[in-house]
Structures are given as structure tokens and as C-alpha cells.
Design a protein around this motif. Structure first.
Motif, PDB file in Angstrom:
ATOM      1  N   GLY A  57       0.326  -1.311  -0.293  1.00 17.71           N
ATOM      2  CA  GLY A  57       0.190   0.364   0.357  1.00 17.71           C
ATOM      3  C   GLY A  57       1.267   1.645   0.063  1.00 17.71           C
ATOM      4  O   GLY A  57       0.559   2.248  -0.367  1.00 17.71           O
ATOM      5  N   ALA A  58       2.020   1.190   1.255  1.00 18.55           N
ATOM      6  CA  ALA A  58       2.949   2.626   0.470  1.00 18.55           C
ATOM      7  C   ALA A  58       3.352   2.993  -0.512  1.00 18.55           C
ATOM      8  O   ALA A  58       3.633   3.880  -0.851  1.00 18.55           O
ATOM      9  CB  ALA A  58       4.175   1.762   1.556  1.00 18.55           C
ATOM     10  N   GLN A  59       3.427   1.109  -1.444  1.00 19.07           N
ATOM     11  CA  GLN A  59       4.140   1.737  -2.329  1.00 19.07           C
ATOM     12  C   GLN A  59       3.438   2.304  -3.562  1.00 19.07           C
ATOM     13  O   GLN A  59       3.317   2.853  -4.223  1.00 19.07           O
ATOM     14  CB  GLN A  59       4.694   0.046  -2.920  1.00 19.07           C
ATOM     15  CG  GLN A  59       5.809   0.044  -1.779  1.00 19.07           C
ATOM     16  CD  GLN A  59       6.640  -1.256  -2.838  1.00 19.07           C
ATOM     17  OE1 GLN A  59       5.943  -2.184  -2.980  1.00 19.07           O
ATOM     18  NE2 GLN A  59       7.577  -1.882  -3.125  1.00 19.07           N
ATOM     19  N   LEU A  60       2.144   1.617  -3.423  1.00 16.89           N
ATOM     20  CA  LEU A  60       1.295   2.701  -4.206  1.00 16.89           C
ATOM     21  C   LEU A  60       0.787   3.781  -4.123  1.00 16.89           C
ATOM     22  O   LEU A  60       0.793   5.163  -5.128  1.00 16.89           O
ATOM     23  CB  LEU A  60      -0.599   1.660  -4.558  1.00 16.89           C
ATOM     24  CG  LEU A  60      -0.086   0.182  -5.248  1.00 16.89           C
ATOM     25  CD1 LEU A  60      -1.351  -0.649  -3.975  1.00 16.89           C
ATOM     26  CD2 LEU A  60      -0.666   0.352  -6.350  1.00 16.89           C
ATOM     27  N   ALA A  61       1.194   4.635  -3.083  1.00 22.92           N
ATOM     28  CA  ALA A  61       0.760   5.771  -2.603  1.00 22.92           C
ATOM     29  C   ALA A  61       1.713   6.109  -2.806  1.00 22.92           C
ATOM     30  O   ALA A  61       1.653   7.349  -3.255  1.00 22.92           O
ATOM     31  CB  ALA A  61       1.083   5.646  -0.664  1.00 22.92           C
ATOM     32  N   LEU A  66      -3.560   6.104  -4.639  1.00 19.59           N
ATOM     33  CA  LEU A  66      -4.289   6.430  -3.175  1.00 19.59           C
ATOM     34  C   LEU A  66      -5.294   5.633  -3.038  1.00 19.59           C
ATOM     35  O   LEU A  66      -5.726   4.968  -1.952  1.00 19.59           O
ATOM     36  CB  LEU A  66      -4.329   7.392  -2.828  1.00 19.59           C
ATOM     37  CG  LEU A  66      -3.206   8.381  -3.295  1.00 19.59           C
ATOM     38  CD1 LEU A  66      -3.763  10.562  -2.984  1.00 19.59           C
ATOM     39  CD2 LEU A  66      -1.853   8.651  -2.503  1.00 19.59           C
ATOM     40  N   GLU A  67      -6.163   5.343  -3.767  1.00 19.65           N
ATOM     41  CA  GLU A  67      -7.088   4.426  -3.885  1.00 19.65           C
ATOM     42  C   GLU A  67      -7.018   2.821  -3.881  1.00 19.65           C
ATOM     43  O   GLU A  67      -7.460   2.360  -3.386  1.00 19.65           O
ATOM     44  CB  GLU A  67      -8.281   4.903  -5.260  1.00 19.65           C
ATOM     45  CG  GLU A  67      -9.238   6.064  -4.810  1.00 19.65           C
ATOM     46  CD  GLU A  67      -9.514   6.130  -3.768  1.00 19.65           C
ATOM     47  OE1 GLU A  67     -10.325   4.958  -3.398  1.00 19.65           O
ATOM     48  OE2 GLU A  67     -10.117   7.019  -3.496  1.00 19.65           O
ATOM     49  N   LEU A  96      -3.073  11.801   3.365  1.00 20.90           N
ATOM     50  CA  LEU A  96      -2.354  12.566   2.334  1.00 20.90           C
ATOM     51  C   LEU A  96      -3.909  12.344   1.037  1.00 20.90           C
ATOM     52  O   LEU A  96      -4.139  13.933   0.484  1.00 20.90           O
ATOM     53  CB  LEU A  96      -1.671  11.016   1.308  1.00 20.90           C
ATOM     54  CG  LEU A  96      -0.226  11.618   1.965  1.00 20.90           C
ATOM     55  CD1 LEU A  96       0.687   9.840   1.492  1.00 20.90           C
ATOM     56  CD2 LEU A  96       0.374  12.465   1.332  1.00 20.90           C
ATOM     57  N   MET A  97      -5.033  11.563   1.932  1.00 25.10           N
ATOM     58  CA  MET A  97      -6.332  12.101   1.070  1.00 25.10           C
ATOM     59  C   MET A  97      -6.783  13.093   1.356  1.00 25.10           C
ATOM     60  O   MET A  97      -8.549  13.301   0.366  1.00 25.10           O
ATOM     61  CB  MET A  97      -6.671  10.186   1.039  1.00 25.10           C
ATOM     62  CG  MET A  97      -5.999   9.606   0.172  1.00 25.10           C
ATOM     63  SD  MET A  97      -6.856   7.984  -0.170  1.00 25.10           S
ATOM     64  CE  MET A  97      -8.249   8.324  -1.122  1.00 25.10           C
ATOM     65  N   ARG A  98      -6.073  14.139   2.178  1.00 28.58           N
ATOM     66  CA  ARG A  98      -7.842  14.775   3.099  1.00 28.58           C
ATOM     67  C   ARG A  98      -8.716  14.711   3.354  1.00 28.58           C
ATOM     68  O   ARG A  98      -9.567  14.816   3.935  1.00 28.58           O
ATOM     69  CB  ARG A  98      -7.512  15.666   2.393  1.00 28.58           C
ATOM     70  CG  ARG A  98      -6.333  17.032   1.548  1.00 28.58           C
ATOM     71  CD  ARG A  98      -6.961  17.868   0.261  1.00 28.58           C
ATOM     72  NE  ARG A  98      -5.815  18.870   0.291  1.00 28.58           N
ATOM     73  CZ  ARG A  98      -4.765  18.332  -0.357  1.00 28.58           C
ATOM     74  NH1 ARG A  98      -4.478  18.213  -0.363  1.00 28.58           N
ATOM     75  NH2 ARG A  98      -3.914  19.572  -1.050  1.00 28.58           N
TER      76      ARG A  98
END
Length: 186
Positions: A57-61, A66-67, A96-98
Motif C-alpha cells: 500500500g505504501a508503494q502504491l501511495a 491512492l485508492e 494524504l487523501m485529506r
């Protein structure tokens, strides 16, 4: 060897703070976290799967997905719902996604899971909570969160506590003005 070379790291930091009033002594002397109770997480298959999913998930972010990252973080929590670090990771992504309210809920859960420990996961949750509280203008609550994280060993939290100290800010302002030659404190 000059006399300055014989000074301790702490003494050099104090001198730096005198000549640079914006410097924080902790910037020079305390750059490493030192967590009191940094026990390793269990190595069960659920925990290992959760760590792998969080990492993915961190790599994707980092790639701006983000989704997709959120889907992986959700799976990480589902794999090991008692793993506080997974809630910290998802909270960071939600920030990050507010989506600060959801992030705060995850931080609250991480703090519940670590209530009886003084661990890295607790300190990280407290630091993120402090950042969100400052963003909301809740300075006293933020200061309390940073103070607890600092006692656990977070160097970031220690710096925040110093920065948020109104007396330290006033002293820095006065010292800066004296060094510039200003006659009146504004």
C-alpha cells in the motif's frame, strides 16, 4: 586540534543555538528515535501478511495510486485487526487523501491497541494525532500528544514540544532581535 574540536556535541549545539537563534538544540544532539518499549511484532502469518499488504500500500501511495493503496491498507487491517502499525499506516494515507476525520479514527484505534505499551507504534500514532490537532488549531491537545510521544522516545515529538513552547518562542524572538540590534521587542 583546536579548542572547538574538543567540545562535546551538546556544547557545540549550545553554541550553535547562541549564534543561530532559530536553531533547536535537539536538531544537533537528538536526531535519532529511542523508543523505550520497541518490542518486535508477532511473526504469525496474519501479522506478516498485514506487514506485506501495508508495504504494498505504501508503494502504491508513493506512485500516486491512492485508492489502490487504500484497498491494500484495508486488507492489511483485515488480516491483523490488532496490529496498531496498520492503523498508523492507513491514517497516514488518509491524511494524504485529506480525509482527516477518518485518519483520526484510525489513530484513536492505534492508541487503544497500544494503551498499555510505550512502543514505536504508539509514538507514531501520537505524532500523527499531534499534527492533525495542530492543523485543527487544538494546540494544547497537540502539545499533550507530542509530549507523550517524546517521553516514549520520538525525536520528532521532542522537537515539536520545543517549537510549541510559547516561552521558547518568545526567547528565540528576543534573542534574534538582540543579535540583529533591534531596540524594541515587537
Amino acid at each position: 586540534m583546536s579548542e572547538l574540536d574538543k567540545l562535546s556535541e551538546r556544547d557545540r549545539a549550545v553554541l550553535k543555538s547562541i549564534f543561530d537563534p532559530t536553531a533547536i538544540i535537539g536538531d544537533v544532539t537528538d536526531n535519532e528515535d529511542n523508543f523505550e518499549d520497541d518490542e518486535p511484532e508477532p511473526t504469525t502469518s496474519d501479522y506478516l501478511e498485514s506487514k506485506t499488504l501495508s508495504f504494498r500500500g505504501a508503494q502504491l501511495a508513493e506512485d500516486g495510486k491512492l485508492e489502490e493503496a487504500l484497498e491494500e491498507m484495508n486488507k492489511a487491517i483485515a488480516a491483523a485487526p490488532e496490529r496498531a502499525a496498520a492503523y498508523n499506516d492507513r491514517a497516514q494515507l488518509l491524511r494524504l487523501m485529506r480525509r482527516d476525520d477518518e485518519a483520526m479514527a484510525d489513530l484513536d484505534r492505534a492508541l487503544q491497541l497500544t494503551a498499555d505499551r510505550r512502543s514505536r507504534a504508539r509514538a507514531l500514532a501520537l505524532c500523527q494525532r499531534g499534527v492533525l490537532l495542530r492543523k485543527r488549531g487544538a494546540e494544547e491537545e497537540a502539545r499533550a500528544a507530542f509530549a507523550e510521544a517524546a517521553t516514549i522516545g520520538s525525536s520528532f515529538a521532542k522537537k515539536q514540544v520545543v517549537e510549541m513552547n510559547p516561552y521558547a518562542a518568545l526567547c528565540n524572538q528576543m534573542l534574534s532581535q538582540v543579535l540583529r540590534g533591534d531596540k524594541e521587542i515587537k
